[in-house]
Design a protein around this motif. Structure first.
Motif, PDB file in Angstrom:
ATOM      1  N   GLN A   1      33.931  35.984  54.181  1.00 16.43           N
ATOM      2  CA  GLN A   1      35.057  35.431  53.421  1.00 16.43           C
ATOM      3  C   GLN A   1      34.608  34.274  52.530  1.00 16.43           C
ATOM      4  OE1 GLN A   1      38.379  36.720  53.405  1.00 16.43           O
ATOM      5  NE2 GLN A   1      38.379  35.443  51.567  1.00 16.43           N
TER       6      GLN A   1
ATOM      7  N   VAL B   1      35.446  46.090  47.104  1.00 14.69           N
ATOM      8  CA  VAL B   1      35.965  46.035  48.474  1.00 14.69           C
ATOM      9  C   VAL B   1      36.069  44.570  48.867  1.00 14.69           C
ATOM     10  CG1 VAL B   1      35.558  46.668  50.892  1.00 14.69           C
ATOM     11  CG2 VAL B   1      34.894  48.253  49.068  1.00 14.69           C
ATOM     12  N   LYS B   2      37.286  44.139  49.176  1.00  9.27           N
ATOM     13  CA  LYS B   2      37.504  42.770  49.643  1.00  9.27           C
ATOM     14  C   LYS B   2      37.027  42.662  51.091  1.00  9.27           C
ATOM     15  CE  LYS B   2      41.480  42.058  46.672  1.00  9.27           C
ATOM     16  NZ  LYS B   2      42.896  41.754  46.575  1.00  9.27           N
TER      17      LYS B   2
ATOM     18  N   THR C   1      36.578  42.998  54.684  1.00 10.78           N
ATOM     19  CA  THR C   1      37.231  43.963  55.555  1.00 10.78           C
ATOM     20  C   THR C   1      36.482  44.044  56.879  1.00 10.78           C
ATOM     21  OG1 THR C   1      37.802  45.293  53.602  1.00 10.78           O
ATOM     22  CG2 THR C   1      37.945  46.386  55.750  1.00 10.78           C
ATOM     23  N   GLU C   2      37.205  43.892  57.989  1.00  9.23           N
ATOM     24  CA  GLU C   2      36.583  44.051  59.302  1.00  9.23           C
ATOM     25  C   GLU C   2      36.437  45.528  59.611  1.00  9.23           C
ATOM     26  OE1 GLU C   2      37.832  41.777  62.682  1.00  9.23           O
ATOM     27  OE2 GLU C   2      38.240  40.014  61.440  1.00  9.23           O
ATOM     28  N   MET C   3      35.255  45.884  60.101  1.00 12.36           N
ATOM     29  CA  MET C   3      34.953  47.269  60.482  1.00 12.36           C
ATOM     30  C   MET C   3      34.198  47.215  61.810  1.00 12.36           C
ATOM     31  SD  MET C   3      33.812  48.845  56.816  1.00 12.36           S
ATOM     32  CE  MET C   3      34.375  50.505  57.103  1.00 12.36           C
TER      33      MET C   3
ATOM     34  N   LYS D   1      32.062  42.440  59.319  1.00 13.94           N
ATOM     35  CA  LYS D   1      33.002  42.243  58.210  1.00 13.94           C
ATOM     36  C   LYS D   1      32.189  42.438  56.942  1.00 13.94           C
ATOM     37  CE  LYS D   1      36.243  39.027  58.149  1.00 13.94           C
ATOM     38  NZ  LYS D   1      36.937  37.730  57.983  1.00 13.94           N
TER      39      LYS D   1
ATOM     40  N   ALA E   1      32.082  43.266  52.465  1.00 18.82           N
ATOM     41  CA  ALA E   1      32.684  43.242  51.137  1.00 18.82           C
ATOM     42  C   ALA E   1      31.655  43.862  50.205  1.00 18.82           C
ATOM     43  CB  ALA E   1      33.028  41.819  50.707  1.00 18.82           C
TER      44      ALA E   1
END
Length: 131
Positions: free
Chosen positions: A89, A104-105, A107-109, A113, A115
């Protein structure tokens, strides 16, 4: 074995050098002329200057299969390379403030996380934070 150099194809070495140093924060390690238009041009993490070098490779301009491959990855939104960061972030916010475009902002995966941003040189680059 140890990875010493990672090659990233770029459409313009000078533009890539500016983006990778001034925007991303890498530092220039090697800059050796190979011809009138090409250089052996690498950048490294400023805190690990003896670590893995990123070769800003002008191959898309001189090797059609590389150009096709690079464009196909870009068009599909697939990252060409991945860089680890401490905080996705914070890095996203810093790069956005510098005008970097993200597809892609943050994003938790699962346990990461991510981007994804456009390096302005023909590539999507993914940043990853291990959670």
């Amino acid at each position: 074995m140890k990875v010493k150099v990672l090659s990233i194809p770029v459409q313009n070495q000078e533009k890539a050098l500016k983006f990778y140093t001034e925007t991303l924060g890498f530092v220039k390690k090697m800059d050796v002329p190979l011809s009138e238009q090409n250089r052996w041009l690498t950048v490294v993490n400023k805190e690990e200057q003896d670590g893995t070098e990123i070769l800003l490779e002008p191959s898309p301009n001189h090797f059609e299969p590389a150009k096709v491959y690079q464009k196909a990855l870009m068009d599909a939104g697939i990252p060409y390379a991945q860089f680890n960061v401490e905080n996705t972030q914070m890095e996203y916010d810093r790069l956005k403030s510098l005008g970097v475009e993200f597809s892609v902002k943050p994003t938790e995966m699962g346990t990461v996380k991510i981007a994804v941003f456009n390096d302005t040189c023909g590539n999507n680059i993914q940043i990853v934070e291990i959670l």
